[in-house]
Write a protein that holds these residues in place. Structure first.
Motif, mmCIF file in Angstrom:
data_model
loop_
_atom_site.group_PDB
_atom_site.id
_atom_site.type_symbol
_atom_site.label_atom_id
_atom_site.label_comp_id
_atom_site.label_asym_id
_atom_site.label_seq_id
_atom_site.Cartn_x
_atom_site.Cartn_y
_atom_site.Cartn_z
ATOM 1 N N SER A 439 81.386 25.232 89.485
ATOM 2 C CA SER A 439 81.481 25.619 88.081
ATOM 3 C C SER A 439 80.088 25.654 87.461
ATOM 4 C CB SER A 439 82.357 24.625 87.321
ATOM 5 O OG SER A 439 81.794 23.324 87.379
ATOM 6 N N GLY A 440 79.813 26.735 86.721
ATOM 7 C CA GLY A 440 78.498 26.896 86.128
ATOM 8 C C GLY A 440 77.407 27.222 87.108
ATOM 9 N N ARG A 441 77.755 27.487 88.373
ATOM 10 C CA ARG A 441 76.785 27.804 89.415
ATOM 11 C C ARG A 441 75.706 26.726 89.525
ATOM 12 N NH1 ARG A 441 76.169 33.783 90.493
ATOM 13 N NH2 ARG A 441 73.959 33.359 90.638
ATOM 14 N N LYS A 442 76.093 25.466 89.336
ATOM 15 C CA LYS A 442 75.127 24.379 89.482
ATOM 16 C C LYS A 442 74.793 24.114 90.938
ATOM 17 C CE LYS A 442 77.759 22.205 85.906
ATOM 18 N NZ LYS A 442 78.452 20.973 85.504
ATOM 19 N N MET A 443 75.776 24.300 91.789
ATOM 20 C CA MET A 443 75.577 24.072 93.212
ATOM 21 C C MET A 443 76.476 25.032 93.975
ATOM 22 S SD MET A 443 77.719 20.551 93.912
ATOM 23 C CE MET A 443 76.840 19.608 92.676
ATOM 24 N N LEU A 444 76.225 25.146 95.252
ATOM 25 C CA LEU A 444 77.087 25.951 96.107
ATOM 26 C C LEU A 444 77.493 25.120 97.310
ATOM 27 C CD1 LEU A 444 75.292 27.217 98.776
ATOM 28 C CD2 LEU A 444 74.178 28.325 96.857
ATOM 29 N N GLY A 445 78.687 25.398 97.777
ATOM 30 C CA GLY A 445 79.231 24.643 98.896
ATOM 31 C C GLY A 445 79.463 25.521 100.100
ATOM 32 N N SER A 446 79.437 24.917 101.263
ATOM 33 C CA SER A 446 79.653 25.629 102.519
ATOM 34 C C SER A 446 80.441 24.737 103.460
ATOM 35 C CB SER A 446 78.320 26.049 103.155
ATOM 36 O OG SER A 446 77.500 24.922 103.402
ATOM 37 N N VAL A 447 81.240 25.375 104.307
ATOM 38 C CA VAL A 447 82.042 24.647 105.285
ATOM 39 C C VAL A 447 81.768 25.219 106.666
ATOM 40 C CG1 VAL A 447 83.868 23.991 103.702
ATOM 41 C CG2 VAL A 447 83.996 26.189 104.858
ATOM 42 N N SER A 448 81.937 24.351 107.659
ATOM 43 C CA SER A 448 81.674 24.732 109.043
ATOM 44 C C SER A 448 82.719 24.067 109.925
ATOM 45 C CB SER A 448 80.248 24.338 109.439
ATOM 46 O OG SER A 448 79.945 24.772 110.741
ATOM 47 N N HIS A 449 82.357 23.798 111.174
ATOM 48 C CA HIS A 449 83.297 23.226 112.130
ATOM 49 C C HIS A 449 83.178 21.717 112.237
ATOM 50 C CE1 HIS A 449 83.937 27.252 114.496
ATOM 51 N NE2 HIS A 449 84.305 27.304 113.242
ATOM 52 N N ASP A 450 82.669 21.076 111.198
ATOM 53 C CA ASP A 450 82.645 19.621 111.159
ATOM 54 C C ASP A 450 83.530 19.157 110.009
ATOM 55 O OD1 ASP A 450 81.133 20.365 109.009
ATOM 56 O OD2 ASP A 450 79.237 19.647 109.814
ATOM 57 N N GLU A 451 83.468 17.904 109.669
ATOM 58 C CA GLU A 451 84.354 17.330 108.656
ATOM 59 C C GLU A 451 83.677 17.210 107.297
ATOM 60 O OE1 GLU A 451 85.721 13.631 110.177
ATOM 61 O OE2 GLU A 451 86.997 14.533 111.726
ATOM 62 N N TYR A 452 82.636 17.992 107.045
ATOM 63 C CA TYR A 452 81.864 17.852 105.818
ATOM 64 C C TYR A 452 81.884 19.141 104.999
ATOM 65 C CZ TYR A 452 79.938 13.550 107.802
ATOM 66 O OH TYR A 452 79.792 12.305 108.341
ATOM 67 N N ILE A 453 81.865 18.957 103.682
ATOM 68 C CA ILE A 453 81.572 20.044 102.749
ATOM 69 C C ILE A 453 80.122 19.857 102.330
ATOM 70 C CG2 ILE A 453 82.160 21.133 100.560
ATOM 71 C CD1 ILE A 453 84.924 19.892 100.776
ATOM 72 N N ARG A 454 79.274 20.730 102.789
ATOM 73 C CA ARG A 454 77.849 20.598 102.487
ATOM 74 C C ARG A 454 77.557 21.271 101.147
ATOM 75 N NH1 ARG A 454 75.403 18.454 106.895
ATOM 76 N NH2 ARG A 454 76.480 18.751 108.882
ATOM 77 N N LEU A 455 76.788 20.567 100.320
ATOM 78 C CA LEU A 455 76.448 21.036 98.983
ATOM 79 C C LEU A 455 74.955 21.286 98.897
ATOM 80 C CD1 LEU A 455 78.630 18.513 96.937
ATOM 81 C CD2 LEU A 455 79.233 20.833 97.622
ATOM 82 N N TRP A 456 74.597 22.341 98.167
ATOM 83 C CA TRP A 456 73.207 22.732 98.002
ATOM 84 C C TRP A 456 72.925 22.969 96.526
ATOM 85 C CZ3 TRP A 456 71.347 22.478 102.919
ATOM 86 C CH2 TRP A 456 72.258 22.679 103.949
#
Length: 554
Positions: A439-456
């Motif tokens: 929300s508000g483009r404060k951060m972006l998230g990405s998912v892969s083949h592990d158990e984490y939601i990585r945030l940038w």
């Protein structure tokens, strides 16, 4: 690289994520069939200027704050709720012979759809409901940049939609789903579930999308499954019929095409492999769908509510390479849909750029294909360079996108002129399956083949967008004698020469040939320094290249 924030750990591998429109929440659909809602911690704060004399004291305070922050974050748990929403797919509906027939003629990935359909119960897609805005509201749109500027910023996100590999879709009350901490046992109806359609598709659902409120048919849900079927759903009808129970069974995966499930207002079966991604035009009238069969499907949503329109459109189950060109034009005029030529490559992701004049598509071979608007028969440009498949696309602005590739890197790419700007982040070699703005483009998230939601941290991308807008305005009114114009294809034209060019032109008359070449070089350099040229240089300063990242560690 962008500043990596603390990742969110899920109880299982997340297959998709969706950020709440205005709250600091993220929902994740997990491979074990549950939906988890997490609270976003460690949101980046806006940078403010200060005096250099305060650097020494502020550094010590920052170190103390960081220690306290890391300690508190380590102790804090981000999860708010975990809800089981999946259902085991019936074996009678997963006929391998039927799915193999669908994939005849496809050399690459013949067992892709079968593998997805026969895996255990999983929640493949999650999606928070849209906010009613005056413009198109998408994850890739700049209308998400500042929700506070909307007429009612506290709207949207009331519902959380899910789609599973068993072919079911559900609607959850977001308040209940985010407040109840008890997960409950499997196969137990959760109090936050408002309605569900168990047999929405006879095979697994691979993609979930919602049309904007400006669409002619309203904010309908859009689902795409492993067999290439696309369906539109009216949530209001499903709410009215939530007390009615539906039980259907059958061995043929396409039985439901003859009799549509409740709440389904339209069904298209024009693709012959799984649906990979959706996109919608700015006015909400055109729906785009990419498929692993190598074709782009385009649908006119005005036909959904048109009298006499067939609610179920099914093309013969043949190889798309064998379809005749003559059958494409009449389908758009009579049924409101058309398809592109087979690109001989799996189309995996799609996004609109260049003020909706270009449609960017990511492919399995790592090529960015570009379609020109209203020319859907074949691509008009292509940009190779990714070493592996492009599984996700996220729009930064009209000229720049983020790409998620199977090599585990999130890259920033500029289009027309084409340029790799750098690497935003990495997933340690795991494929990047999804990208989304918060929300508000404060951060972006990405998912892969592990158990984490990585945030940038995405705040610097928004700041750069503002600078680019200022650059664009200054280029339009740069002095009395300069007039730059950027076309839809990204090329720039110079209307009148600058005063400096006029002064230099007197010295260049001595040698006409060299003078003409120098003037051409000056014009080219002026073009590259303004508009897109300045944007490319500013982007390159933000992102580190692979070589810079490698040598910085030595």
């Amino acid at each position: 690289m962008a500043q990596p924030l603390k990742p969110i750990e899920c109880s299982a591998q997340p297959l998709s994520i969706s950020f709440h429109p205005f709250r600091d929440l993220v929902a994740a659909g997990l491979v074990d069939g549950t939906v988890e809602v997490h609270e976003l911690l460690g949101i980046p704060k806006s940078k403010t200027g200060g005096d250099d004399t305060m650097d020494d004291s502020s550094d010590d305070e920052d170190e103390d704050d960081e220690k306290l922050k890391t300690e508190s974050e380590d102790e804090a748990d981000t999860i708010l709720s975990s809800i089981y929403v999946a259902k085991a797919p019936p074996e009678s509906k997963l006929n391998p012979n039927m799915l193999t027939k669908i994939l005849d003629g496809q050399k690459d990935g013949q067992g892709a759809a079968i593998g997805k359909a026969t895996q255990g119960p999983s929640c493949r897609c999650v999606l928070f409901s849209r906010a009613p805005t005056t413009g198109v509201h998408t994850n890739n749109s700049k209308n998400d940049k500042d929700p506070s500027k909307e007429s009612n910023p506290q709207t949207g996100g009331e519902y959380l939609f899910t789609a599973c590999n068993g072919g079911s879709i559900r609607c959850l009350d977001s308040k209940l789903a985010c407040s109840i901490d008890a997960s409950g046992e499997e196969h137990e109806v959760h109090p936050s579930i408002l309605w569900s359609v168990e047999n929405a598709h006879s095979v697994g659902i691979n993609k979930l999308f919602q049309l904007p409120h400006s669409s002619p048919c309203g904010p309908l849900l859009v689902t795409g499954d492993d067999a290439g079927t696309i369906r539109l759903w009216d949530a209001k009808l499903l709410c009215e019929e939530q007390d009615q129970k539906q039980s259907r069974s059958g061995s043929n995966p396409f039985d439901n095409l003859m009799k549509l499930p409740r709440g389904c207002v339209m069904s298209w079966k024009v693709n012959h492999d799984y649906i990979t991604d959706f996109e919608v035009s700015n006015d909400g009238k055109i729906l785009f769908a990419t498929s692993a069969d190598g074709t782009l499907s385009v649908f006119d949503l005005k036909f959904v509510n048109k009298k006499g329109t067939t609610r179920s459109v099914v093309l013969p189950d043949v190889n798309p390479q064998q379809q005749q060109q003559s059958n494409k034009k009449p389908t758009w005029e009579t049924h409101g849909y058309t398809k592109s030529d087979n690109q001989e490559d799996e189309l995996l992701s799609v996004v609109l750029i260049k003020n909706s004049q270009k449609l960017l598509v990511g492919s399995h071979q790592g090529i960015l294909s570009i379609f020109s608007y209203n020319l859907w028969g074949d691509i008009t440009d292509r940009f190779p360079g990714h070493p592996q498949s492009i599984d996700a696309l996220l729009k930064i602005d009209e000229d720049t996108v983020l790409t998620g590739s199977s090599d585990g890197l999130v890259r920033a790419v500029q289009l027309m002129p084409n340029n790799f700007l750098g690497v935003l982040g990495a997933h340690d070699g795991f494929p990047v399956e999804g990208l989304a703005w918060s929300s508000g483009r404060k951060m972006l998230g990405s998912v892969s083949h592990d158990e984490y939601i990585r945030l940038w941290d995405g705040s610097f991308l928004n700041d750069d967008d503002d600078d680019d807008e200022d650059i664009g305005k200054s280029c339009e009114t740069d002095g009395k004698g300069m007039s730059l114009e950027i076309t839809s294809t990204g090329k720039q034209g110079v209307g009148v020469a600058t005063e400096a060019d006029r002064k230099n032109s007197d010295d260049e008359w001595e040698d006409m040939d060299e003078g003409d070449e120098d003037m051409d070089d000056d014009i080219d350099s002026d073009d590259s320094d303004d508009g897109a040229g300045n944007k490319s240089k500013k982007r390159e300063k933000i992102f580190k290249t692979a070589n810079e990242e490698f040598f910085s560690d030595l």
